[in-house]
Design a protein around this motif. Structure first.
Motif, PDB file in Angstrom:
ATOM      1  N   MET A   1       1.017  -1.021  -0.118  1.00 16.11           N
ATOM      2  CA  MET A   1       0.117   0.006  -0.045  1.00 16.11           C
ATOM      3  C   MET A   1       0.932   1.117   0.111  1.00 16.11           C
ATOM      4  N   ALA A   2       0.562   2.321  -0.773  1.00 16.07           N
ATOM      5  CA  ALA A   2       1.277   3.355  -0.878  1.00 16.07           C
ATOM      6  C   ALA A   2       1.210   4.396   0.460  1.00 16.07           C
ATOM      7  N   GLU A   3       2.129   5.173   0.766  1.00 16.31           N
ATOM      8  CA  GLU A   3       2.011   5.873   1.865  1.00 16.31           C
ATOM      9  C   GLU A   3       0.855   7.063   1.802  1.00 16.31           C
ATOM     10  N   LEU A   4       0.365   7.333   2.918  1.00 14.38           N
ATOM     11  CA  LEU A   4      -0.750   8.339   2.837  1.00 14.38           C
ATOM     12  C   LEU A   4       0.026   9.770   2.912  1.00 14.38           C
ATOM     13  N   THR A   5      -0.348  10.752   1.903  1.00 13.37           N
ATOM     14  CA  THR A   5      -0.123  11.918   1.915  1.00 13.37           C
ATOM     15  C   THR A   5      -0.614  12.981   2.882  1.00 13.37           C
ATOM     16  N   LYS A   6       0.038  14.012   2.954  1.00 17.49           N
ATOM     17  CA  LYS A   6      -0.491  15.039   3.813  1.00 17.49           C
ATOM     18  C   LYS A   6      -1.876  15.718   3.167  1.00 17.49           C
ATOM     19  N   GLU A   7      -2.146  15.636   2.237  1.00 12.61           N
ATOM     20  CA  GLU A   7      -3.608  15.951   1.476  1.00 12.61           C
ATOM     21  C   GLU A   7      -4.671  14.837   2.056  1.00 12.61           C
ATOM     22  N   GLU A   8      -4.160  13.692   1.916  1.00 17.24           N
ATOM     23  CA  GLU A   8      -5.136  12.499   2.313  1.00 17.24           C
ATOM     24  C   GLU A   8      -5.455  12.727   3.744  1.00 17.24           C
ATOM     25  N   GLU A  22      -0.568  22.025   9.707  1.00 15.12           N
ATOM     26  CA  GLU A  22       0.268  21.216   8.442  1.00 15.12           C
ATOM     27  C   GLU A  22       1.395  20.477   9.197  1.00 15.12           C
ATOM     28  N   GLU A  23       1.884  20.741  10.324  1.00 15.45           N
ATOM     29  CA  GLU A  23       2.816  19.976  11.060  1.00 15.45           C
ATOM     30  C   GLU A  23       2.158  18.453  11.543  1.00 15.45           C
ATOM     31  N   GLU A  24       0.948  18.983  12.077  1.00 15.81           N
ATOM     32  CA  GLU A  24       0.010  17.603  12.494  1.00 15.81           C
ATOM     33  C   GLU A  24      -0.184  16.715  11.226  1.00 15.81           C
ATOM     34  N   ALA A  25      -0.625  17.337  10.318  1.00 18.26           N
ATOM     35  CA  ALA A  25      -0.836  16.298   9.140  1.00 18.26           C
ATOM     36  C   ALA A  25       0.422  15.812   8.598  1.00 18.26           C
ATOM     37  N   GLU A  26       1.716  16.476   8.516  1.00 16.74           N
ATOM     38  CA  GLU A  26       2.667  15.440   8.370  1.00 16.74           C
ATOM     39  C   GLU A  26       3.078  14.518   9.242  1.00 16.74           C
ATOM     40  N   LYS A  27       2.945  14.838  10.517  1.00 18.65           N
ATOM     41  CA  LYS A  27       3.167  13.700  11.427  1.00 18.65           C
ATOM     42  C   LYS A  27       2.220  12.738  11.346  1.00 18.65           C
TER      43      LYS A  27
END
Length: 96
Positions: A1-8, A22-27
């Protein structure tokens, strides 16, 4: 399975009505990616002789027998009541 992106991750957070930075989305993208990667590893296990189950241990309700017992005597109970009126416990009104 592909990694999840920040946008997802931000899209899922939006669907759940969560405000994330944005930082939380990346984490969270990294953390959720690790979780899905682990779940993918579980697909490699041979489960042909394993019965499907929802719980590891059997669920059993432990209930006591329903037996009526005598309660407190009204006079004894009323000794602990702050205010009473006509043999009833008087409580403060909650409505005007």
């Amino acid at each position: 399975m592909a990694e999840l992106t920040k946008e997802e991750v931000k899209h899922v957070a939006h669907l759940a009505r969560l405000a994330i930075t944005e930082e939380e989305a990346e984490k969270f993208a990294l953390q959720l990616g690790a979780i899905t990667e682990f779940a993918e590893q579980l697909k490699e296990l041979d489960t042909t002789n394993v019965e499907p189950t929802t719980h590891v241990l059997p669920l059993v309700n432990v209930l006591r027998e329903d037996v009526a017992t005598k309660g407190l005597d009204r006079e004894t109970m009323m000794l602990n009541v702050k205010e009473q009126e006509a043999g009833q416990v008087k409580v403060p009104s909650i409505m005007d």
